[in-house]
Design an enzyme around this catalytic site. Structure first.
Site, PDB file in Angstrom:
ATOM      1  N   ASP A  32       8.677   5.091  11.546  1.00 41.49           N
ATOM      2  CA  ASP A  32       8.051   6.394  11.303  1.00 41.49           C
ATOM      3  C   ASP A  32       8.668   7.431  12.250  1.00 41.49           C
ATOM      4  O   ASP A  32       8.873   7.179  13.436  1.00 41.49           O
ATOM      5  CB  ASP A  32       6.536   6.301  11.529  1.00 41.49           C
ATOM      6  CG  ASP A  32       5.798   7.465  10.908  1.00 41.49           C
ATOM      7  OD1 ASP A  32       5.035   7.256   9.955  1.00 41.49           O
ATOM      8  OD2 ASP A  32       5.989   8.618  11.377  1.00 41.49           O
ATOM      9  N   ILE A  33       8.969   8.589  11.714  1.00 41.90           N
ATOM     10  CA  ILE A  33       9.614   9.664  12.480  1.00 41.90           C
ATOM     11  C   ILE A  33       8.683  10.222  13.555  1.00 41.90           C
ATOM     12  O   ILE A  33       9.138  10.785  14.543  1.00 41.90           O
ATOM     13  CB  ILE A  33      10.092  10.779  11.513  1.00 41.90           C
ATOM     14  CG1 ILE A  33      11.257  11.553  12.080  1.00 41.90           C
ATOM     15  CG2 ILE A  33       8.958  11.691  11.093  1.00 41.90           C
ATOM     16  CD1 ILE A  33      11.969  12.420  11.044  1.00 41.90           C
ATOM     17  N   ASN A  88      -2.785   5.075   3.574  1.00 45.48           N
ATOM     18  CA  ASN A  88      -3.525   6.291   3.239  1.00 45.48           C
ATOM     19  C   ASN A  88      -3.305   6.588   1.757  1.00 45.48           C
ATOM     20  O   ASN A  88      -2.165   6.553   1.285  1.00 45.48           O
ATOM     21  CB  ASN A  88      -3.036   7.464   4.090  1.00 45.48           C
ATOM     22  CG  ASN A  88      -3.296   7.245   5.578  1.00 45.48           C
ATOM     23  OD1 ASN A  88      -4.363   6.773   5.953  1.00 45.48           O
ATOM     24  ND2 ASN A  88      -2.328   7.570   6.413  1.00 45.48           N
ATOM     25  N   GLN A  95      -3.332  11.207   2.442  1.00 53.67           N
ATOM     26  CA  GLN A  95      -1.932  10.821   2.237  1.00 53.67           C
ATOM     27  C   GLN A  95      -1.061  12.069   2.285  1.00 53.67           C
ATOM     28  O   GLN A  95      -1.382  13.073   1.644  1.00 53.67           O
ATOM     29  CB  GLN A  95      -1.805  10.120   0.874  1.00 53.67           C
ATOM     30  CG  GLN A  95      -0.412   9.592   0.584  1.00 53.67           C
ATOM     31  CD  GLN A  95      -0.360   8.815  -0.736  1.00 53.67           C
ATOM     32  OE1 GLN A  95      -1.374   8.688  -1.429  1.00 53.67           O
ATOM     33  NE2 GLN A  95       0.803   8.316  -1.079  1.00 53.67           N
ATOM     34  N   HIS A 101       3.296   3.716   0.783  1.00 57.72           N
ATOM     35  CA  HIS A 101       3.842   3.123   2.007  1.00 57.72           C
ATOM     36  C   HIS A 101       2.740   2.442   2.784  1.00 57.72           C
ATOM     37  O   HIS A 101       1.615   2.928   2.841  1.00 57.72           O
ATOM     38  CB  HIS A 101       4.555   4.172   2.862  1.00 57.72           C
ATOM     39  CG  HIS A 101       3.744   5.415   3.112  1.00 57.72           C
ATOM     40  ND1 HIS A 101       3.613   6.417   2.166  1.00 57.72           N
ATOM     41  CD2 HIS A 101       3.020   5.797   4.179  1.00 57.72           C
ATOM     42  CE1 HIS A 101       2.840   7.375   2.653  1.00 57.72           C
ATOM     43  NE2 HIS A 101       2.452   7.014   3.867  1.00 57.72           N
ATOM     44  N   HIS A 103       1.780   1.472   6.486  1.00 58.66           N
ATOM     45  CA  HIS A 103       2.076   1.664   7.911  1.00 58.66           C
ATOM     46  C   HIS A 103       1.810   0.357   8.645  1.00 58.66           C
ATOM     47  O   HIS A 103       0.785  -0.296   8.413  1.00 58.66           O
ATOM     48  CB  HIS A 103       1.148   2.722   8.523  1.00 58.66           C
ATOM     49  CG  HIS A 103       1.316   4.112   8.021  1.00 58.66           C
ATOM     50  ND1 HIS A 103       2.116   5.041   8.639  1.00 58.66           N
ATOM     51  CD2 HIS A 103       0.765   4.755   6.970  1.00 58.66           C
ATOM     52  CE1 HIS A 103       2.046   6.200   8.000  1.00 58.66           C
ATOM     53  NE2 HIS A 103       1.232   6.048   6.973  1.00 58.66           N
TER      54      HIS A 103
HETATM   55  P1  5GP Z   1       0.955   9.376   5.283  1.00 61.37           P
HETATM   56  O1  5GP Z   1       0.223  10.442   6.035  1.00 61.37           O
HETATM   57  O2  5GP Z   1       1.397   9.838   3.923  1.00 61.37           O
HETATM   58  O3  5GP Z   1       0.223   8.059   5.234  1.00 61.37           O
HETATM   59  O4  5GP Z   1       2.219   9.023   6.158  1.00 61.37           O
HETATM   60  C1  5GP Z   1       3.449   9.632   6.015  1.00 61.37           C
HETATM   61  C2  5GP Z   1       4.240   9.250   7.239  1.00 61.37           C
HETATM   62  O5  5GP Z   1       5.600   9.504   6.980  1.00 61.37           O
HETATM   63  C3  5GP Z   1       3.863  10.031   8.497  1.00 61.37           C
HETATM   64  O6  5GP Z   1       3.434   9.123   9.507  1.00 61.37           O
HETATM   65  C4  5GP Z   1       5.149  10.752   8.875  1.00 61.37           C
HETATM   66  O7  5GP Z   1       5.368  10.778  10.269  1.00 61.37           O
HETATM   67  C5  5GP Z   1       6.211   9.955   8.163  1.00 61.37           C
HETATM   68  N1  5GP Z   1       7.361  10.722   7.726  1.00 61.37           N
HETATM   69  C6  5GP Z   1       7.358  11.915   7.060  1.00 61.37           C
HETATM   70  N2  5GP Z   1       8.608  12.307   6.786  1.00 61.37           N
HETATM   71  C7  5GP Z   1       9.431  11.348   7.284  1.00 61.37           C
HETATM   72  C8  5GP Z   1      10.856  11.197   7.308  1.00 61.37           C
HETATM   73  O8  5GP Z   1      11.629  12.018   6.802  1.00 61.37           O
HETATM   74  N3  5GP Z   1      11.334  10.073   7.905  1.00 61.37           N
HETATM   75  C9  5GP Z   1      10.522   9.135   8.475  1.00 61.37           C
HETATM   76  N4  5GP Z   1      11.106   8.069   9.038  1.00 61.37           N
HETATM   77  N5  5GP Z   1       9.175   9.246   8.456  1.00 61.37           N
HETATM   78  C10 5GP Z   1       8.637  10.348   7.883  1.00 61.37           C
END
Ligand code: 5GP
Ligand code: ZN
Length: 119
Positions: A32-33, A88, A95, A101, A103
């Site tokens: 995760d970034i 999420n 989300q 995805h 985590h």
């Molecule tokens: P969500 O909130 O949808 O469950 O999680 C999305 C996750 O993707 C977040 O934790 C965010 O930091 C990560 N993320 C968003 N854009 C990128 C990206 O371009 N590269 C990587 N490696 N992670 C990302």
């Protein structure tokens, strides 16, 4: 969001760089970034599935593969004594990226009781 514009599809296609953890024909794992724990990576199906809420019977195999890979990959990343999985889903699940995805969060120390977004 089309597969063309989806950021995780772009990562699958190599159009956006990622720090890769694991890849096979069906799934991809990458860090995760914006890590929320000392170990924080995600496992995604290479196929674009918008969310867990939209998964279908035909996705059973790839989702099973993701789940059975969590333990091995978590250990390889240094989370040797447990980890947390978070999926999420949708507006209520907060989300942000609409490509399914899982985590994987972990590290040496026990995580907070629950991880939640501040905003
Ligand atoms: P969500 O909130 O949808 O469950 O999680 C999305 C996750 O993707 C977040 O934790 C965010 O930091 C990560 N993320 C968003 N854009 C990128 C990206 O371009 N590269 C990587 N490696 N992670 C990302
Ligand atoms: Zn996608």
């Amino acid at each position: 969001m089309s597969e063309q514009d989806c950021i995780f599809c772009k990562i699958v296609r190599g159009e956006i760089p990622s720090r890769k953890v694991y890849e096979d024909d069906q799934i991809l794992a990458f860090h995760d970034i914006n890590p929320a724990a000392p170990v924080h990576f995600m496992i995604i199906p290479k196929k674009h599935i918008a969310s867990l809420g939209e998964a279908e019977e035909e996705d059973r195999d790839v989702l099973g593969r993701i789940m059975v890979m969590t333990g091995r990959l978590a250990r390889e990343q240094g989370s040797t004594d447990g980890f947390r999985t978070v999926v999420n889903t949708g507006r209520v699940g907060r989300q942000d990226v609409y490509h399914l995805h899982v985590h994987i969060l972990g590290g040496d120390k026990p995580l907070p009781g629950m991880i939640h977004k501040s905003k």
